[in-house]
Write a protein that holds these residues in place. Structure first.
Motif, short mmCIF file in Angstrom:
data_model
loop_
_atom_site.label_atom_id
_atom_site.label_comp_id
_atom_site.label_asym_id
_atom_site.label_seq_id
_atom_site.Cartn_x
_atom_site.Cartn_y
_atom_site.Cartn_z
N PRO A 1 13.34 7.00 -0.19
CA PRO A 1 14.74 6.81 -0.59
C PRO A 1 15.06 5.39 -1.06
N LEU A 2 14.26 4.41 -0.63
CA LEU A 2 14.44 3.04 -1.10
C LEU A 2 13.96 2.88 -2.54
N LEU A 3 12.84 3.52 -2.83
CA LEU A 3 12.23 3.35 -4.15
C LEU A 3 12.82 4.28 -5.21
N ALA A 4 13.38 5.42 -4.80
CA ALA A 4 13.86 6.40 -5.77
C ALA A 4 14.91 5.82 -6.73
N GLY B 1 5.90 8.65 8.51
CA GLY B 1 7.16 8.02 8.85
C GLY B 1 7.50 6.88 7.90
N LEU B 2 6.48 6.09 7.56
CA LEU B 2 6.68 4.98 6.63
C LEU B 2 7.01 5.50 5.23
N ILE B 3 6.28 6.51 4.77
CA ILE B 3 6.55 7.09 3.45
C ILE B 3 7.96 7.69 3.42
N GLY B 4 8.34 8.35 4.50
CA GLY B 4 9.67 8.96 4.58
C GLY B 4 10.79 7.94 4.47
N LYS B 5 10.59 6.74 5.03
CA LYS B 5 11.59 5.67 4.92
C LYS B 5 11.57 5.02 3.54
N LEU B 6 10.38 4.97 2.94
CA LEU B 6 10.21 4.24 1.69
C LEU B 6 10.73 5.01 0.47
N HIS C 1 0.84 -1.21 0.00
CA HIS C 1 0.00 0.00 0.00
C HIS C 1 0.88 1.26 0.00
N ALA C 2 1.91 1.25 0.84
CA ALA C 2 2.79 2.41 0.91
C ALA C 2 3.52 2.63 -0.42
N ALA C 3 3.98 1.54 -1.02
CA ALA C 3 4.69 1.66 -2.29
C ALA C 3 3.77 2.21 -3.38
N ARG C 4 2.50 1.86 -3.32
CA ARG C 4 1.56 2.35 -4.32
C ARG C 4 1.22 3.83 -4.08
N GLN C 5 1.59 4.37 -2.94
CA GLN C 5 1.52 5.81 -2.72
C GLN C 5 2.80 6.49 -3.22
N ALA C 6 3.94 5.88 -2.86
CA ALA C 6 5.22 6.54 -3.09
C ALA C 6 5.63 6.53 -4.56
#
Length: 211
Positions: free
Chosen positions: A136-139, A129-134, A29-34
């Motif tokens: 830099p991983l996905l970029a 917080g979750l989006i903030g961690k995610l 779900h978070a990845a589909r936001q980010a």
């Protein structure tokens, strides 16, 4: 297949969830936001004449092989990812993270443990917080995906003839094609990858503010 689905198909959700300290459903779900936010943010920059060439060059500096055969998250440079996120969103970074995380008007936070759609906020599932961690991983994964597309590779939506290496317009054409309906898919609710509130948010913060 939408670009979000295409990228996610190469990301090991179990490993991603473990790195984030959440379950797989929450990680997805978070990845589909980010992912739409990153793609849309890069698109907004690529459409700005003052930034297009530098973003095209930055994309070409990334190895499209990162996403070949599935991403090894151990190979993802999160320090590089943090710099990418900073360049994409600039001084609006915190606002974008908070909006995507459910702090603010975008989508609204779900009640209790209610399921979250691709365009819904994550207020009950880890928030900003979750989006903030995610991000830099996905970029770096997004940059690798775009690098592969610009070089004419990639499964799914295929290469786009107008995306000539080295041209800022090529990156803009590429992103316009895959985000503007060229991929033929949707990432959940809304009329496209950047449908609904997310498209309005990024258009207002990045598109309108930098042209």
């Amino acid at each position: 297949m939408s670009p979000v689905d295409e990228i996610l198909s190469q990301v090991p959700l179990g490993a991603l969830a473990a790195q984030l300290g959440v379950d797989e459903a929450t990680a997805e779900h978070a990845a589909r936001q980010a992912l739409p936010a990153l793609l849309g943010g890069i698109q907004a920059n690529a459409e700005d004449p003052a930034r297009a060439a530098s973003f095209a060059q930055a994309v070409q500096q990334h190895d499209g092989g990162l996403i070949d055969g599935g991403v090894d998250l151990g190979q993802v440079d999160t320090a590089d990812g943090d710099k990418i996120v900073g360049h994409v969103f600039g001084d609006q970074r915190d606002l974008v993270v908070n909006q995507l995380g459910g702090i603010g008007p975008l989508g609204g936070a779900p009640a209790g443990d209610a399921p979250v759609g691709a365009q819904g906020a994550l207020g009950g599932l880890g928030g900003s917080g979750l989006i903030g961690k995610l991000l830099p991983l996905l970029a770096p994964i997004v940059m690798s995906y775009l690098a592969k597309k610009m070089s004419g590779g990639g499964a799914g939506s295929g290469s786009l003839p107008g995306a000539a290496p080295g041209a800022g317009g090529g990156l803009g054409d590429l992103l316009g094609g895959i985000l503007g309906g060229g991929a033929g898919g949707q990432s959940g609710a809304g009329g496209g990858v950047l449908g609904g509130g997310l498209g309005d948010l990024l258009g207002g913060l990045l598109g309108g503010g930098r042209k």
